[in-house]
Design an enzyme around this catalytic site. Structure first.
Site, PDB file in Angstrom:
ATOM      1  NE  ARG A 180      -3.323  -2.824   2.057  1.00 64.31           N
ATOM      2  CZ  ARG A 180      -4.560  -2.938   1.565  1.00 64.31           C
ATOM      3  NH1 ARG A 180      -5.285  -1.852   1.348  1.00 64.31           N
ATOM      4  NH2 ARG A 180      -5.073  -4.119   1.304  1.00 64.31           N
TER       5      ARG A 180
ATOM      6  CG  HIS B 189      -6.949 -10.017   4.878  1.00 64.91           C
ATOM      7  ND1 HIS B 189      -7.167 -10.623   6.098  1.00 64.91           N
ATOM      8  CD2 HIS B 189      -5.627  -9.693   4.860  1.00 64.91           C
ATOM      9  CE1 HIS B 189      -6.030 -10.657   6.784  1.00 64.91           C
ATOM     10  NE2 HIS B 189      -5.077 -10.101   6.038  1.00 64.91           N
TER      11      HIS B 189
ATOM     12  CG  ASN C 278      -0.934  -9.210  -0.831  1.00 61.93           C
ATOM     13  OD1 ASN C 278      -0.826  -8.369   0.066  1.00 61.93           O
ATOM     14  ND2 ASN C 278      -1.811 -10.185  -0.773  1.00 61.93           N
TER      15      ASN C 278
END
Length: 473
Positions: free
Chosen positions: A90, A240, A293
């Site tokens: 980030r 996530h 990612n």
């Protein structure tokens, strides 16, 4: 010139001076002169894998809005992040700089935590801060993860407003038994805060509705700022783990809960693009969708897929740092598939150039201007990519070749393995990184080693922001 013509000329000149900066004619953009500065939206997912979208080949996750976005825009197949985990990735996106330059990577801790005392230094110039002199309205919605203490929040880094969870949604764990808590997640297991600007407004955050509320906030911002240039950074907290989704999307995907989450994110993208179309902003708004990612593979079906790429989040193989990316700007960028390299750091320089803003000249900026590839006037200027794990350089790509100087799996107790000579892969022939061709290309290895030496000569030691902790007691 007679008196009447003189007065008319002076009047027109004065009228021009009263036009707000964002309404004046700006620099040529992709061969088309603008009457107002373009808007920018960056949508950043968390742990979305290279193979998790329909337009990138997933067989059972439906992403109709992103698929349409890819058809109308560009699908970039060799697009990279600045690191394979959240915080440094980030930092790279928002500053246009490798995290090794800002102290936002560490050999001690891989990301920031609720007990971290550090964050993105004030000396760094984010996209939002760089756009402020150009009269841009700026908003950050979603996951920040660049420091949760007041001095590091988005509102201290050029954003007019912030709405979101300041770090990963699996932090502040207070309940639940082991991995079972992730397989059957409940809101109360993670006491994460939801913030509005610099105030906590909900704790624990209702993660079942968080994706929808992020989209609501994004749409609201566009509606409110539609008459001025704006920059929206929408950083989803998902996919996530732990995975959460609203009632509308629960149990609707063929891919299970993970698919439900992706399909809800896709629906939010559709709402954002529809809002732009509704207000005739689509042809003046550059939208990018990507991920921070690769997928978190140890979580099995609750993690995503890197497709044919090797491994995932946390490592420097392609699956950790090559991410699915779609660029959209109807009537401006040339639709198609872009095989050239690009990186999230390049969005920094590209956006500033398009806005007519200054790219900082007092520091090394690693981001390059992608306009030639976007507008079909030439290839991408990026030909090299550096793969860091923490503060150590593990691999380098130059052209189609990638040399691994150090390899290590993403997670676990294994130790790093150093390679001398390095392992070499031809990524265009072998994107899965299976066949070492080092012995056939000593010249390539020699050139990549020179590239490393040139790169290291530009590095200046900085304070490790991730290692600092809040004193206990």
């Amino acid at each position: 010139m007679n008196r009447r013509d003189f007065i008319k000329t002076i009047g027109l000149a004065c009228a021009g001076l009263t036009i707000p900066a964002h309404r004046r004619l700006v620099a040529n953009t992709g061969g088309v002169s603008e009457q107002r500065r373009p808007n920018f939206i960056v949508i950043f997912c968390d742990d979305l894998g290279y193979g998790d979208l329909g337009c990138f080949g997933h067989p059972t996750i439906r992403t109709p809005h992103l698929d349409r976005m890819a058809t109308e825009g560009q699908k970039w197949t060799s697009f990279y992040v600045g690191a394979s985990v959240c915080t440094p990735s980030r930092a790279a996106l928002l500053t246009g700089r490798l995290p090794i330059r800002s102290g936002m990577c560490s050999s001690v801790r891989r990301v920031l935590f609720p007990d971290s005392a550090g964050g993105l230094p004030q000396s760094e110039i984010t996209i939002a801060r760089a756009l402020k002199p150009q009269d841009y309205a700026t908003a950050c919605v979603g996951k920040w993860h660049l420091g949760h203490l007041p001095q590091y929040l988005p509102t201290r880094h050029g954003f007019d407003s912030y709405f979101g969870i300041p770090y990963s949604n699996d932090m502040d764990r207070v309940a639940g038994e082991g991995r079972q808590a992730f397989w059957d997640p409940k809101i109360e297991y993670w006491n994460v805060p939801l913030m509005r600007d610099e105030e906590i407004i909900e704790r624990p955050a209702d993660q079942n509705t968080i994706t929808k509320r992020y989209a609501d906030e994004a749409v609201r911002f566009i509606e409110q700022k539609r008459n001025e240039p704006f920059f929206l950074y929408l950083a989803h907290s998902l996919p996530h783990v732990p995975l959460f989704t609203s009632d509308e999307f629960r149990d609707t995907s063929r891919r299970g809960l993970y698919g439900d989450v992706i399909e809800e994110i896709d629906a939010g993208v559709g709402r954002i693009l529809d809002t732009l179309r509704k207000h005739n902003l689509d042809e003046n708004t550059f939208v990018v969708f990507t991920s921070d990612n690769g997928p978190w593979l140890p979580f099995n079906e609750h993690g995503g897929s890197a497709g044919l790429l090797r491994e995932g989040k946390g490592c420097t193989y392609e699956g950790g740092m090559r991410v699915p990316t779609v660029c959209w700007w109807p009537g401006r960028i040339k639709p198609g598939v872009v095989l050239d390299m690009g990186a999230t750091m390049d969005l920094y320089t590209t956006i500033l150039k398009l806005a007519g803003a200054e790219v900082p000249s007092d520091r090394v900026v690693d981001g390059l201007d992608l306009q030639p590839a976007l507008f079909g006037t030439g290839p991408s200027p990026r030909n090299t990519m550096f793969y860091y794990r923490g503060t150590e350089l593990y691999a380098v790509r130059k052209g189609p070749y990638k040399a691994h100087f150090v390899t290590r799996s993403a997670y676990g107790s294994d130790k790093p393995v150093k390679h001398d000579p390095p392992v070499l892969y031809h990524l265009e022939h072998d994107p899965s990184e299976k066949n070492d061709v080092a012995k056939n290309h000593p010249d390539v290895i020699a050139e990549i080693i020179k590239e490393v030496e040139r790169h290291r000569a530009t590095l200046i030691p900085v304070e490790d922001q991730l290692a600092k902790r809040i004193p206990k007691g």
